[in-house]
Scaffold this motif. Structure first.
Motif, PDB file in Angstrom:
ATOM      1  N   THR A  60       0.827  -1.203   0.000  1.00  0.00           N
ATOM      2  CA  THR A  60       0.000   0.000   0.000  1.00  0.00           C
ATOM      3  C   THR A  60       0.864   1.257   0.000  1.00  0.00           C
ATOM      4  O   THR A  60       0.568   2.223  -0.703  1.00  0.00           O
ATOM      5  N   ALA A  61       1.936   1.251   0.770  1.00  0.00           N
ATOM      6  CA  ALA A  61       2.827   2.410   0.816  1.00  0.00           C
ATOM      7  C   ALA A  61       3.416   2.696  -0.562  1.00  0.00           C
ATOM      8  O   ALA A  61       3.465   3.846  -1.008  1.00  0.00           O
ATOM      9  N   ALA A  92       9.223   5.391   1.432  1.00  0.00           N
ATOM     10  CA  ALA A  92       7.826   5.003   1.644  1.00  0.00           C
ATOM     11  C   ALA A  92       7.745   3.733   2.491  1.00  0.00           C
ATOM     12  O   ALA A  92       6.888   3.621   3.375  1.00  0.00           O
ATOM     13  N   THR A 151       0.671   3.885  -3.003  1.00  0.00           N
ATOM     14  CA  THR A 151       0.276   5.262  -2.725  1.00  0.00           C
ATOM     15  C   THR A 151       1.258   6.219  -3.394  1.00  0.00           C
ATOM     16  O   THR A 151       0.864   7.245  -3.945  1.00  0.00           O
ATOM     17  N   GLU A 193       6.526   3.143   6.886  1.00  0.00           N
ATOM     18  CA  GLU A 193       5.617   2.128   7.453  1.00  0.00           C
ATOM     19  C   GLU A 193       6.256   1.395   8.633  1.00  0.00           C
ATOM     20  O   GLU A 193       5.623   0.551   9.248  1.00  0.00           O
ATOM     21  N   PRO A 224       0.731   4.682  -8.088  1.00  0.00           N
ATOM     22  CA  PRO A 224      -0.386   3.765  -8.340  1.00  0.00           C
ATOM     23  C   PRO A 224      -0.146   2.818  -9.524  1.00  0.00           C
ATOM     24  O   PRO A 224      -0.800   1.780  -9.620  1.00  0.00           O
TER      25      PRO A 224
END
Length: 66
Positions: A22-23, A56, A26, A60, A29
């Motif tokens: 997801t990181a 990124a 984001t 997390e 895409p």
């Protein structure tokens, strides 16, 4: 787009894999992400700079080897 491979420490479960994916998604895409948790590897096909992708992942809470 370029293929980038990262060694990521701290991924212990499916939730961890989703957080990393997801990181990255984001950030970009259009990125293609493959994760091999057993080998601690994350392969990313992206137009983003390597350091941006690593940042990124680090945001997390995971450690990214150079």
């Amino acid at each position: 787009m370029s293929q980038q491979t990262f060694t990521v420490q701290g991924m212990t479960c499916g939730h961890c894999e989703r957080a990393v994916q997801t990181a990255i998604m984001t950030l970009d895409p259009q990125a293609e992400v493959k994760i091999d948790r057993a080998q601690n590897l994350v392969e990313v096909n992206t137009a983003q700079p390597r350091e941006a992708v690593a940042a990124a992942i680090r945001e997390e809470g995971y450690s990214v080897a150079a």
